[in-house]
Design a protein around this motif. Structure first.
Motif, PDB file in Angstrom:
ATOM      1  N   HIS A  62       0.817  -1.212   0.000  1.00  0.00           N
ATOM      2  CA  HIS A  62       0.000   0.000   0.000  1.00  0.00           C
ATOM      3  C   HIS A  62       0.853   1.265   0.000  1.00  0.00           C
ATOM      4  N   SER A  63       2.057   1.118  -0.539  1.00  0.00           N
ATOM      5  CA  SER A  63       2.932   2.274  -0.702  1.00  0.00           C
ATOM      6  C   SER A  63       2.227   3.275  -1.621  1.00  0.00           C
ATOM      7  N   GLY A  64       2.322   4.557  -1.273  1.00  0.00           N
ATOM      8  CA  GLY A  64       1.655   5.591  -2.063  1.00  0.00           C
ATOM      9  C   GLY A  64       0.256   5.906  -1.560  1.00  0.00           C
ATOM     10  N   GLU A  65      -0.198   5.166  -0.547  1.00  0.00           N
ATOM     11  CA  GLU A  65      -1.514   5.426   0.032  1.00  0.00           C
ATOM     12  C   GLU A  65      -1.351   5.836   1.495  1.00  0.00           C
ATOM     13  N   VAL A  66      -2.340   6.552   2.007  1.00  0.00           N
ATOM     14  CA  VAL A  66      -2.359   6.906   3.423  1.00  0.00           C
ATOM     15  C   VAL A  66      -3.004   5.733   4.160  1.00  0.00           C
ATOM     16  N   GLY A  97      -8.372   7.913  -0.805  1.00  0.00           N
ATOM     17  CA  GLY A  97      -7.087   7.227  -0.719  1.00  0.00           C
ATOM     18  C   GLY A  97      -6.741   6.643   0.632  1.00  0.00           C
ATOM     19  N   ASP A 151       1.998   7.980   6.282  1.00  0.00           N
ATOM     20  CA  ASP A 151       1.867   8.788   5.066  1.00  0.00           C
ATOM     21  C   ASP A 151       2.155   7.971   3.809  1.00  0.00           C
ATOM     22  N   ARG A 152       2.030   8.621   2.664  1.00  0.00           N
ATOM     23  CA  ARG A 152       2.183   7.945   1.371  1.00  0.00           C
ATOM     24  C   ARG A 152       3.600   7.406   1.141  1.00  0.00           C
ATOM     25  N   GLU A 153       4.580   7.944   1.863  1.00  0.00           N
ATOM     26  CA  GLU A 153       5.969   7.467   1.747  1.00  0.00           C
ATOM     27  C   GLU A 153       6.272   6.330   2.727  1.00  0.00           C
TER      28      GLU A 153
END
Length: 181
Positions: A62-66, A97, A151-153
């Protein structure tokens, strides 16, 4: 002369042991009792857990998602109170997201009770099982519930230990910030 009137280094070994244990505890206990909030600013520990539906879920997918992770147990009253409110947040921000994982930490013989509780509370987000407690240890979940925002990172940005009415407002504020980044 009594052995207890001499300096502790010259005491017989059994008499020194309690002081050594105390000294070791004073030196190492702070490192063992790191609060979950110490994770803020750190990369979120990756994990793979079995879901209620039977498949495995891996955080790194789920990298790139909150991501919001909520650790809970059936014996936790505040967890029962918080879960429907998290479901409202999930329903509202899912399309924007948000990924929400509910991580149950009950013993393997209590998983049916966990399923029943999640069903009764009508949660729509994925329920994962951490029966071995590996993930809850990685996230330093010593207080239930524990809510973590990533976070997304993949960096932990917010941690909330316990629950009281109104905490969901904090989650929503932090969540909006992360979704807008």
């Amino acid at each position: 002369m009594s052995p207890f009137s001499q300096p502790w280094l010259t005491l017989p070994a059994p008499a020194r042991l309690p002081r050594f244990v105390l000294l070791a505890w004073l030196l190492f206990a702070p490192a063992l009792c790191v609060p979950a909030g110490a994770l803020v600013g750190q990369p979120a520990p990756d994990f793979a857990l079995r879901s209620w539906e039977g498949g495995n879920v891996r955080l790194s997918e789920h990298s790139g998602e909150v991501v919001l992770i909520n650790f809970w147990a059936t014996w936790c009253g505040p967890c029962r109170q918080e879960m429907p409110l998290l479901d409202e947040i999930y329903s509202k921000y899912r399309r924007a997201g948000l990924v929400l994982f509910s991580v149950n930490i009950d013993e393997p013989n209590n998983l049916d009770a966990a399923r029943e509780m999640a069903t009764t509370l009508r949660v729509s987000y994925p329920v994962l099982f951490d029966a071995r407690k590996d993930v809850s240890r990685a996230y330093q979940a010593s207080t239930m519930p524990l809510t973590v925002l990533i976070d997304r990172e993949g960096v932990v940005r917010y941690v909330s230990e316990g629950y009281k009415l109104g905490y969901e407002t904090r989650y929503t504020e932090k969540l909006r910030e992360l979704l807008n980044e």
